[in-house]
Structures are given as C-alpha cells and as structure tokens.
Design a protein around this motif. Structure first.
Motif, PDB file in Angstrom:
ATOM      1  N   THR A 316       0.839  -1.191   0.000  1.00 14.91           N
ATOM      2  CA  THR A 316       0.000   0.000   0.000  1.00 14.91           C
ATOM      3  C   THR A 316       0.881   1.251   0.000  1.00 14.91           C
ATOM      4  O   THR A 316       2.102   1.172   0.168  1.00 14.91           O
ATOM      5  CB  THR A 316      -0.926   0.017   1.223  1.00 14.91           C
ATOM      6  N   GLU A 317       0.237   2.392  -0.153  1.00 13.55           N
ATOM      7  CA  GLU A 317       0.992   3.640  -0.191  1.00 13.55           C
ATOM      8  C   GLU A 317       1.681   3.946   1.135  1.00 13.55           C
ATOM      9  O   GLU A 317       2.666   4.680   1.174  1.00 13.55           O
ATOM     10  CB  GLU A 317       0.058   4.794  -0.580  1.00 13.55           C
ATOM     11  N   ASP A 318       1.145   3.398   2.229  1.00 15.59           N
ATOM     12  CA  ASP A 318       1.776   3.620   3.530  1.00 15.59           C
ATOM     13  C   ASP A 318       2.714   2.487   3.931  1.00 15.59           C
ATOM     14  O   ASP A 318       3.137   2.402   5.082  1.00 15.59           O
ATOM     15  CB  ASP A 318       0.720   3.833   4.615  1.00 15.59           C
ATOM     16  N   GLY A 319       3.052   1.596   2.985  1.00 17.72           N
ATOM     17  CA  GLY A 319       4.083   0.597   3.217  1.00 17.72           C
ATOM     18  C   GLY A 319       3.631  -0.715   3.806  1.00 17.72           C
ATOM     19  O   GLY A 319       4.463  -1.556   4.157  1.00 17.72           O
ATOM     20  N   ARG A 320       2.312  -0.971   3.934  1.00 16.96           N
ATOM     21  CA  ARG A 320       1.839  -2.257   4.448  1.00 16.96           C
ATOM     22  C   ARG A 320       1.851  -3.304   3.332  1.00 16.96           C
ATOM     23  O   ARG A 320       1.542  -3.004   2.194  1.00 16.96           O
ATOM     24  CB  ARG A 320       0.431  -2.121   5.018  1.00 16.96           C
ATOM     25  N   GLY A 392       7.504   6.191  -3.991  1.00 16.21           N
ATOM     26  CA  GLY A 392       6.654   5.782  -2.886  1.00 16.21           C
ATOM     27  C   GLY A 392       7.322   4.830  -1.920  1.00 16.21           C
ATOM     28  O   GLY A 392       8.536   4.891  -1.675  1.00 16.21           O
ATOM     29  N   PRO A 393       6.543   3.901  -1.347  1.00 16.16           N
ATOM     30  CA  PRO A 393       7.094   2.992  -0.330  1.00 16.16           C
ATOM     31  C   PRO A 393       8.144   2.048  -0.889  1.00 16.16           C
ATOM     32  O   PRO A 393       9.011   1.582  -0.144  1.00 16.16           O
ATOM     33  CB  PRO A 393       5.858   2.225   0.159  1.00 16.16           C
TER      34      PRO A 393
END
Length: 704
Positions: A316-320, A392-393
């Motif tokens: 995901t965009e937040d690194g999950r 991104g991540p």
C-alpha cells in the motif's frame, strides 16, 4: 458468495486428515496390530488412490477397501469420513494405516469455508500448512508468510490477541495470570510425548509415537493452546518427511520444530504466565475497508503434499504488505499455470502476471490475519496503474541500509521458531553489484543508498588502492535528475558491507530461479535492484525473488518494456540481451573471503552435530557417542574459541544421555526422558542463539 463444494485431490494423492482423526484410529488398534502399523503405512501409501466421484478409494486387499470422503474443506475432519469394508472396521489396521499415510491437516481445517471468504481459502490453508511445516519438500517460500496483519502485529505471537482479549486467558486487559489447570495438564501431555519422541529418535518415531503427538496436539487445541498445537503438528510433519526421506527434508527444520515444541510445552507445564506461549487462534477473513494496493512481485509455491500455485505480493501507499494467493492441489504443473491465472478478487479481470506490475483499488476488502486478501461476494476491485520501484514505499524499501533491515528481520525470539520465521520472511530491498559466482551461489556487494556519500570505516580507505570501485556508476548526478532521492544513482559500493551470497529461492527445474542467477553470475559488474528474503541460517545470504534495473546507470539490466521494470525470478527468464554490455561493467574479481562463512566455520558445528544426532538417532546414539571418547575431545576447541557455555551444555547432554539409575536391587533402570530432554533443549537453544548472533554479525562485518 461461492458455495462450498467437495474438494478431491488429484488422482493418486490422499487428502489431508485432521490430527484427532488419525490419533483415534491408531488408538483403536490392539497392541498386536500396532506393531504392524508402520509396515502397513508404507504398503498402502504406495497403493494408488482412485477417485470415485467425491470419494477416494484405496484397495488394501481382496476384501478390504478403505473409502475416504473429504468434505468441503478437502480434508478428513471427522471419523465418519473414513471407513473400511473389512469385518474389523472401524478398529482395523487398514483404516488406521491409510489415515496415517494422509498428510496432516491443520486442526482448524475448513473453518474459513463458507464464511464469506474466497473460495480457495480451504485449499490455501492446506498449502500453507505444508509450506510452513518444512515437511521436506522443495517449497518455494511461504505463501503469505511475509505479510503482517493490518494492525502491524505478528500473527500467532499473542502480542495483540492474548493480552487484549479477555476471552483468551480469562483475565482483564492489561493483567497477566498463568495458564489454567487444563492448559497445564495439556502442556504436560505434550511435553511427555515430545520428550519420548526425542529419546526415541527418528528411526523409532513411527506411527504410534506420532499418533501420541497428534492426540496431545488435539488436547492442546481443546485447552486453548494454539501455539503448542501448531508446533506439535510441525514436528509430526517433519518426522514423516525424515522417515520417508523426502528430497527437500532438512534435519535442521525438524530440530527447530522440536526445540520450539519442547520449550513451549515445558514452560506452560511449569505454569509460565507469558501470554505469548499461548498464542492466538487463527481468525477468518475480517473486513478491511477500502485499499489501494500495488503489485511488487509474484512468487511460485510448490509444496511436498501436492499443492502448487502462486502468491502475488502487494504494497500500500503507507508501506503495508498484502498478498493474493492461488494455491490448490496440482504441484509443479499448477505452479506454472497459476503464473497467468485470473485473480479472484471482484470483477477486476487481471491475472497474476498483470497484477504483479499493476494495482487495485479495492472496496469492501476482506483480510486474513497473515495479510491475504479475500474474494468474498461483497468485494469490489478496479484495476489502476502500478507503482514504479523508484517511487513511494518501494523507493523507501531500497533506501534503507541492508544491515539495518536485516537487524529488524532477525530480531525474533530464538525460542519461538514460528515468530522468528515470520519476521525473517518479510521482504527486504537493496541495490547490489554482481561480483561473480562461487559454488552454488552468486556473490554480490551492496551499493550505498541513493545519494548517500561514500562511507569510510577505516583510515586506510584513503589509500586509492584500497578504495572500493564505483561499479561503473557516476558519482555526480545530472541536473535532469532533479532533487528526487529515488532517482539519484548510488555513488559507490558500501566499503564496510559484507560479501553477500545470492542463492535460488527455489531449485525446482520447472522454475526459473537457478537459470536466472546463472545469467546474472555470467556478467560481473552488473548493478541490480533486488527484492528478496534473508536466509536466517546462513551468513550474509539472500534469496532473491524479483530484480530490476538500478536507475541512473548504464551497467544495469535492460528489461523488455512489457516487464515494466522488474523481473519475477521464479517465472520471467533472463536472456543475454537483458544484461548490460561487457564494456559498461567494470572488471571485478571475487574477493578472497568468498568462501569464509563465520557460521559454518565456527567450532559450534560440533554442538550442532550433537544436537542433530540426538534427533536423528535418539538418546542411544548420543550415549554411544559419549562412550566413544569424542565427546571429551570436542570441548577443548569450543573453549579455545570462547564458547565456554556451548562446551558445558554439550558435555551435560552427553552425560545425561548415558545416565542410568539403579533400583533397590542395584539393577540398572532407565532414568526417564525428562532430564535428557531438558539437557538437549538447553544445548539446542544456546546453539540457535549463538548462530543467530553470528548471522547478524556477518551482515555488519565486511571483512569476516
């Protein structure tokens, strides 16, 4: 929502059987029949299984046919799903032998079927059991094991479940009490069964000792000890793989499983209040709301129990991290075909090859605790453009120093094999320069993170002769690259970094891992961006899963446009045209320390040999080793190298193995397995901790 249907394995294969079903069948035999059980298992396991509609029939003689009727989960989960036509049924040798020849199913098999999750949940559960068991097959990496649940906790550690859910331990949140009386009793039973198995060793751990472990595992399940139960099932699978001499069986895996089982059971039997010992029950898919995920790579999965498929890893965009799994009966053939199979998440109409390079916007997502995305009836997914490895991540994944990422991956508790494996399986990213080949692995050096100045760990590095080469990468970035750190080329090889070994993530000939690494080794000086997993048992070793070009340099990969800047090493096959020209790569020479392995070369191999001998041969083999005199000589090298505790624990193990007590008449009697099991456990845990420390140090020392 898809309705559950009966799942019959391919022709010639037996379905998994629940532990309590196998244990009950063996316990129902007379002592005379139990002596014949191992031979009967070997005979009936070689008999072809014939699928007859939803049933599977195994002919055990002229008047005996065993019929198995797997349910919607594809496993034998109830005593009534297996019957025999002979007169002694159901307490007959035929039925017990056939059930014992079946793969061991997860105890909660079928719990997800019909619960609003994806239709393949049951099959994926079975495949995951085979993968995580280390039951001796050429297993290409742990479907979903690298993915954490949405809350960031590790599944099965008890970190978020046992502490916060009062129903888990009967206490209020924030308080800790010891296990219940039923849990202590169940753990004591598991300890007794595991200690007896250790004393017997693999040759004597046939169907009857295995059934005792399965019965103890079922009792642990009923008492609410999921972690102990899972460890017991891994031991049984490992014993079967060792006795059947499966090609992919590793004695080290069985040692690790037995070590974890004994320690968990022993601590619980002593009423240890640590809630992590209890673990958490695997939950079904839970609502996850809306997600925007981007494909990173595909990973083939081949298990030793006939399952095959693919796992596509997403971020995901937040690194999950999340994953989409398609693992069902079929073995290597299905692993190949699933590479381009449709993704069963809503009406997205993508296959796994496309999803690995694209993205999905998911509404009403369902998520399992290990990060798998479900395909329930309410899930809606829309394809979106993918994310580059330079943004991104994913860019952050490659900007982190490898030693720092390794420290986080190898920080799991040594006593918890499952927790340590989960952490070690989380993907890492790095930029490498290929040095060459040595034996079965490719040698590489880590590049400095993008835009970082060269590091110096020694004043002698000012000498140009000792300065690491720039690997053909310009040290100055051009103005066209702007200020985006993700686009800045690396400046040089990390001077204090280790010599990294790249080994195939899978060695099956139907997969491309080996051939792709061979191609990379043929062009020293090539710069590659790698996503892979650590090998926690070997010094400075990575198992690469996907690669791409390093931005801003000529000495890197030239992949086809359709691959969109990345290659899945299990499926995409590199050609010579994908490598940089020879004149773009600086000359490289393999370092003199290429064959130095601080783990393999340490004198701890003496303790490792003793610990593994105890499992492979039993207590008698260790006692004979003690009488031979070698045990007295092995302590000196350990003490000279500073491993005083290892020497003492090895001596205590050999002494306990040969210990005999006397009855009132002076006759020699067996002292029981408990003292021997504790002595072995102490040596095994110390060895694991020492090995882990050496592996961690190997990632920091560039001149080891």
């Amino acid at each position: 929502m898809n309705s559950p249907t009966s799942t019959v394995p391919p022709a010639g294969q037996l379905p998994p059987a629940a532990p309590h079903v196998v244990a009950a069948a063996v316990e129902g035999l007379t002592s005379r029949l139990r002596k014949k059980l191992d031979a009967a298992i070997e005979q009936y396991a070689a008999t072809p299984a014939v699928a007859d509609g939803e049933n599977i029939r195994i002919s055990c003689g002229e008047d005996a046919v065993v019929t198995l009727s797997p349910g919607a989960s594809g496993a034998i989960a109830d005593d009534g799903q297996a019957w025999c036509s002979c007169l002694l049924a159901p307490r007959c040798l035929h039925r017990a032998a056939v059930l014992s020849a079946c793969p061991v199913a997860d105890a909660d098999v079928g719990a997800d079927v019909g619960a609003g999750t994806d239709a393949g949940a049951g099959a994926d559960t079975h495949a995951g059991a085979s993968v995580s068991a280390g039951a001796g097959a050429d297993i290409n990496a742990g479907a979903g094991a690298a993915n954490g649940p949405p809350d960031g906790s590790l599944p099965g550690t008890g970190s978020s479940t046992a502490r916060d859910d009062p129903s888990r331990d009967g206490t209020a949140a924030g308080t800790t009490t010891g296990p219940t009386a039923a849990q202590v009793a169940a753990a004591s039973g598991l300890w007794a069964a595991a200690a007896a198995t250790l004393s017997a060793g693999v040759p004597a751990a046939g169907a009857v000792p295995q059934a005792e472990l399965l019965r103890a595992a079922h009792t642990a399940r009923l008492a609410g000890l999921p972690r102990a139960e899972a460890a017991a099932l891994r031991v049984v699978r490992g014993l079967r793989a060792a006795r059947d001499r499966h090609d992919g069986h590793r004695l080290a895996d069985l040692v690790a499983a037995l070590r974890e089982l004994l320690l968990i059971a022993g601590r619980l039997a002593a009423a240890d209040p640590d809630p992590a010992l209890v673990g958490s029950v695997r939950r079904s898919y839970q609502p996850g709301g809306s997600l925007r995920v981007y494909g990173v790579f595909r990973e083939p999965v081949i298990s030793g129990t006939g399952y095959g498929g693919v796992v596509t890893h997403l971020v995901t965009e937040d690194g999950r991290w999340f994953s989409v799994a398609d693992v069902k009966p079929g073995g290597p053939a299905r692993a190949r075909g699933a590479a381009t199979a449709p993704v069963a998440i809503g009406p997205a109409m993508l296959n796994h090859a496309q999803l690995a390079r694209a993205g999905l916007l998911i509404a009403g997502a369902t998520i399992s605790p290990d990060g798998r995305l479900g395909a329930g009836g309410g899930v809606r997914a829309t394809p979106i453009d993918g994310m580059s490895w330079t943004a991104g991540p994913l860019a952050a994944l490659f900007a982190r120093p490898l030693a720092e990422a390794v420290g986080a991956r190898l920080s799991g508790q040594v006593w918890s094999e499952s927790e340590a494996a989960e952490r070690a399986n989380e993907p890492v990213g790095c930029d490498l320069v290929i040095v060459g080949a040595a034996g079965d692995h490719v040698l590489a050096r880590e590049l400095l993170p993008a835009g970082a100045p060269p590091e110096r760990s020694d004043p002698e590095d000012d000498d140009p002769a000792r300065r690491p080469p720039s690997a053909g990468v310009p040290s100055e970035r051009s103005d066209s690259e702007g200020d985006d750190p993700a686009r800045r080329p690396p400046s040089a090889v990390r001077p204090d970094g280790p010599l990294i070994r790249l080994i195939p993530a899978g060695s099956h000939p139907d997969l491309a891992h080996v051939a792709n690494l061979r191609q990379l080794a043929s062009r020293p000086g090539t710069l590659v961006r790698v996503v892979g997993r650590l090998d926690p048992d070997r010094a400075a070793t990575l198992r690469p899963l996907a690669i791409g070009p390093v931005p801003g340099t000529e000495a890197t990969l030239r992949l086809p446009a359709g691959w969109q800047g990345r290659a899945d090493l299990g499926y995409d096959r590199l050609q010579g045209s994908h490598l940089p020209p020879h004149d773009a790569c600086p000359p490289w020479q393999a370092a003199s320390e290429a064959d130095v392995d601080p783990v393999a070369d340490a004198p701890l191999w003496r303790v490792r040999r003793l610990v593994e001998l105890a499992v492979a041969g039993g207590r008698r083999a260790v006692a004979e080793h003690a009488r031979s005199g070698d045990s007295h000589a092995q302590g000196a090298p350990l003490r000279r190298a500073g491993f005083e505790a290892a020497a003492e624990l090895a001596a205590a193990l050999t002494a306990e193995a040969d210990r005999r007590s006397r009855d009132v008449f002076g006759r020699s009697t067996d002292s029981g397995p408990d003292g021997y099991a504790w002595a072995w456990l102490a040596a095994a845990i110390h060895l694991a901790a020492a090995d882990q420390a050496l592996v961690q140090a190997s990632w920091h020392d560039g001149r080891c």
